[in-house]
Scaffold this active site. Structure first.
Site, PDB file in Angstrom:
ATOM      1  N   LYS A  63     -23.583  10.048  -0.331  1.00  0.00           N
ATOM      2  CA  LYS A  63     -24.039   8.744  -0.852  1.00  0.00           C
ATOM      3  C   LYS A  63     -24.448   8.930  -2.300  1.00  0.00           C
ATOM      4  O   LYS A  63     -24.858  10.013  -2.701  1.00  0.00           O
ATOM      5  CB  LYS A  63     -25.242   8.236  -0.056  1.00  0.00           C
TER       6      LYS A  63
HETATM    7  P1  NAD Z   1     -25.133  -6.778  -1.688  1.00  0.00           P
HETATM    8  O1  NAD Z   1     -25.747  -6.311  -2.950  1.00  0.00           O
HETATM    9  O2  NAD Z   1     -23.786  -7.392  -1.719  1.00  0.00           O
HETATM   10  O3  NAD Z   1     -26.095  -7.827  -0.950  1.00  0.00           O
HETATM   11  C1  NAD Z   1     -27.447  -7.619  -0.706  1.00  0.00           C
HETATM   12  C2  NAD Z   1     -28.064  -8.992  -0.507  1.00  0.00           C
HETATM   13  O4  NAD Z   1     -29.409  -8.846  -0.088  1.00  0.00           O
HETATM   14  C3  NAD Z   1     -28.070  -9.824  -1.785  1.00  0.00           C
HETATM   15  O5  NAD Z   1     -27.664 -11.141  -1.485  1.00  0.00           O
HETATM   16  C4  NAD Z   1     -29.528  -9.764  -2.223  1.00  0.00           C
HETATM   17  O6  NAD Z   1     -29.935 -10.905  -2.977  1.00  0.00           O
HETATM   18  C5  NAD Z   1     -30.232  -9.684  -0.889  1.00  0.00           C
HETATM   19  N1  NAD Z   1     -31.559  -9.082  -0.986  1.00  0.00           N
HETATM   20  C6  NAD Z   1     -31.970  -8.057  -1.762  1.00  0.00           C
HETATM   21  N2  NAD Z   1     -33.274  -7.807  -1.583  1.00  0.00           N
HETATM   22  C7  NAD Z   1     -33.702  -8.700  -0.668  1.00  0.00           C
HETATM   23  C8  NAD Z   1     -34.953  -8.957  -0.063  1.00  0.00           C
HETATM   24  N3  NAD Z   1     -36.019  -8.238  -0.367  1.00  0.00           N
HETATM   25  N4  NAD Z   1     -35.021  -9.946   0.853  1.00  0.00           N
HETATM   26  C9  NAD Z   1     -33.948 -10.675   1.170  1.00  0.00           C
HETATM   27  N5  NAD Z   1     -32.736 -10.494   0.618  1.00  0.00           N
HETATM   28  C10 NAD Z   1     -32.614  -9.513  -0.278  1.00  0.00           C
HETATM   29  O7  NAD Z   1     -25.179  -5.497  -0.720  1.00  0.00           O
HETATM   30  P2  NAD Z   1     -24.290  -5.227   0.557  1.00  0.00           P
HETATM   31  O8  NAD Z   1     -23.118  -4.423   0.133  1.00  0.00           O
HETATM   32  O9  NAD Z   1     -24.112  -6.473   1.344  1.00  0.00           O
HETATM   33  O10 NAD Z   1     -25.246  -4.213   1.353  1.00  0.00           O
HETATM   34  C11 NAD Z   1     -26.320  -4.661   2.159  1.00  0.00           C
HETATM   35  C12 NAD Z   1     -26.701  -3.558   3.133  1.00  0.00           C
HETATM   36  O11 NAD Z   1     -25.546  -3.191   3.898  1.00  0.00           O
HETATM   37  C13 NAD Z   1     -27.203  -2.266   2.499  1.00  0.00           C
HETATM   38  O12 NAD Z   1     -28.168  -1.683   3.344  1.00  0.00           O
HETATM   39  C14 NAD Z   1     -25.965  -1.391   2.478  1.00  0.00           C
HETATM   40  O13 NAD Z   1     -26.265  -0.002   2.452  1.00  0.00           O
HETATM   41  C15 NAD Z   1     -25.327  -1.797   3.783  1.00  0.00           C
HETATM   42  N6  NAD Z   1     -23.893  -1.511   3.871  1.00  0.00           N
HETATM   43  C16 NAD Z   1     -22.998  -2.039   2.994  1.00  0.00           C
HETATM   44  C17 NAD Z   1     -21.646  -1.754   3.129  1.00  0.00           C
HETATM   45  C18 NAD Z   1     -20.597  -2.369   2.243  1.00  0.00           C
HETATM   46  O14 NAD Z   1     -19.410  -2.189   2.539  1.00  0.00           O
HETATM   47  N7  NAD Z   1     -20.938  -3.089   1.201  1.00  0.00           N
HETATM   48  C19 NAD Z   1     -21.205  -0.890   4.151  1.00  0.00           C
HETATM   49  C20 NAD Z   1     -22.147  -0.373   5.033  1.00  0.00           C
HETATM   50  C21 NAD Z   1     -23.485  -0.690   4.896  1.00  0.00           C
END
Ligand code: NAD
Length: 477
Positions: A108
């Site tokens: 990561k």
């Molecule tokens: P992203 O940046 O696209 O979205 C995150 C969202 O959460 C945003 O809309 C943001 O405004 C919101 N957010 C941030 N802080 C917040 C808070 N305190 N309260 C409420 N909302 C809040 O990120 P993502 O890619 O969707 O990732 C989200 C989670 O999923 C992370 O934990 C990431 O590790 C996990 N994840 C992502 C992927 C991927 O393919 N993108 C894969 C596996 C796991």
């Protein structure tokens, strides 16, 4: 039973959950520690000239386990990034890849930055420089270490990284396989953007195919009409909420974002909320539903399914006893701390754990990596041949019907569907659906077969640690 007097850090949480599972296994002496520890974390500080002065940025790339190579894991852009966090996330990647049979070790990366503070061309300069620092140490490399998007990054950043690597390795024919989550025109694959959210949907569909498992939550029936609260309408949360509401008939009764939450028992329109956020920067002021300023309180509202899809540690020792959802699916990584997990388990809440629930992203990343290495899009060789064979059967059926005066007619809808060969998107979805079903079945088998396994998370760890251990043993360790 509550085992923690204070809230563990993210990495401690992952280790505690690992330890809980490993205590139920018989591993050769010392192997448990070898699997648990993070092999290496590289910290880099680099400067970029922006707005007339040099700005120094701090980034990390952590390699948790190299029992399979390349290692794989996203790159996150957030001010909260730190060594503890990337190491926790890298460890989760090891277990996740093993659970869904993606042939990678865990890694990561992260950059301490709020991407919203920078113009696009500035972000490009920063990303390229970060990629340069990692690539020159083989921490971005098609056969060594393959990043992907995570919080705060997406297709655009992955395209910059791929291009930066290609510029530094001009004769590497596999250069495009150095990173996944790229746009289609830069070597990406259909269905990657929505893959993690799609995986969350497939995971829930599979859960609801097992009435015995559903019964443990006190719920019944299928996804239709289920009230869902989602935290974070980013890449993962948006796609999960969209598919679950539009395709499975679930109701999105709450959306929690940075600036507050929206609630509506009749169900919110995910697409409309998403475009409102895109233009207004938050959920406040949205026309439908009720706005709640203290968004996090909505995590505690009554619903059938809670989907934390934003960040880690949001359900913890401070609020776990007030959570009302009987079913939580961890779309984010580490949204429930080890302390919170104990409380929820005692309450009988069923948690579909992160290492399984959000594995759709790495699964489709695996497909993209294979596509890049094979230099051909999935379906290109076989699609028309499949169509031709189906055409033969349809013509033969129609001939038989006519010759024997059977009066059969094939419905136009059937013919359209049957005669269409699978394109890349359909193949990706099929591969993802299969992966999510098979992995769930492996977890639930352990969950139901063993009296000492009370939850799906422990079952998930048992399955994945078993696979990692087997691959270490095969290496002679
Ligand atoms: P992203 O940046 O696209 O979205 C995150 C969202 O959460 C945003 O809309 C943001 O405004 C919101 N957010 C941030 N802080 C917040 C808070 N305190 N309260 C409420 N909302 C809040 O990120 P993502 O890619 O969707 O990732 C989200 C989670 O999923 C992370 O934990 C990431 O590790 C996990 N994840 C992502 C992927 C991927 O393919 N993108 C894969 C596996 C796991």
């Amino acid at each position: 039973m509550l085992q923690h007097s204070k809230e563990p850090s993210f990495r401690e949480s992952v280790d505690l959950m690992f330890n809980r599972a490993v205590a139920l296994m018989k591993l050769p002496a010392g192997l448990e520690e070898k699997i648990r520890v993070c092999n290496a974390t590289y910290t880099v500080r680099f400067g970029v000239r922006l707005r007339g002065q040099i700005h120094t940025f701090t980034g990390y790339r952590s390699v948790h386990s190299e029992h399979m190579e390349p290692v794989k894991g996203g790159i996150r852009y957030s001010l909260g990034v730190n060594q503890d966090e990337v190491e926790a996330l890298a460890a989760l990647m090891t277990y996740k890849c093993a659970l869904v049979d993606a042939p990678f070790g865990g890694s990561k990366g992260g950059l301490c930055i709020d991407p919203r503070e920078y113009e696009e061309h500035e972000l490009e300069l920063i990303t390229r420089r970060f990629a340069y620092e990692l690539a020159k140490r083989d921490l971005i490399h098609p056969s060594q270490n393959v990043p992907a998007p995570d919080m705060g990054t997406g297709e655009r950043e992955m395209a910059w990284i791929a291009d930066q690597y290609a510029r530094m390795n001009t004769t590497d024919i596999n250069a495009r396989a150095c990173v996944t989550g790229k746009p289609i025109n830069a070597g990406g694959i259909q269905g990657r953007v929505e893959a993690t959210g799609r995986g969350v949907q497939y995971a829930l569909q599979e859960f609801f195919r097992h009435p015995e498992d559903v019964a443990k939550t006190g719920l019944s029936g299928g996804l239709r009409g289920k009230r869902i609260i989602v935290q974070g309408l980013g890449n993962v949360g948006y796609h999960a909420a969209k598919f679950l509401s539009e395709e499975d008939g679930a109701l999105i009764t709450g959306i929690i974002e940075r600036d507050g939450a929206l609630v509506d028992e009749k169900g919110l329109n995910v697409e409309a909320v998403r475009s409102w956020i895109a233009t207004h920067g938050g959920v406040k002021g949205y026309g439908d539903g009720t706005y709640v300023e203290q968004g996090n309180k909505v995590l505690e509202s009554a619903c059938d399914i809670l989907i934390p899809a934003a960040l880690e540690g949001v359900i913890n020792m401070g609020n776990a006893d007030r959570i009302k959802a009987p079913l939580i699916i961890e779309a984010a990584n580490g949204p429930v701390t080890a302390g919170g997990d104990d409380i929820l388990r005692d309450k009988g809440v069923v948690i579909i754990p992160d290492m399984y629930a959000n594995a759709g992203g790495v699964t489709v990343s695996y497909f993209e990596w294979v596509k890049n290495l094979s230099h051909i899009r999935f379906g290109r060789m076989g699609r028309r041949q499949e169509e031709a064979r189906h055409q033969l059967i349809v013509e033969e059926l129609e001939r038989l019907s006519k010759d024997k005066e059977l009066g059969w007619t094939l419905s136009p809808d059937f013919k359209t569907k049957y005669l269409r060969g699978a394109d890349e998107l359909e193949l990706v979805r099929s591969g993802l659906d299969d992966t999510m079903r098979v992995a769930y079945q492996a977890m639930r088998e352990v969950w139901h077969a063993r009296d000492d396994v009370q939850d799906l998370r422990t079952a998930a760890y048992l399955v994945s640690i078993g696979k990692v251990a087997a691959s270490y043993r095969a290496k002679g360790l």
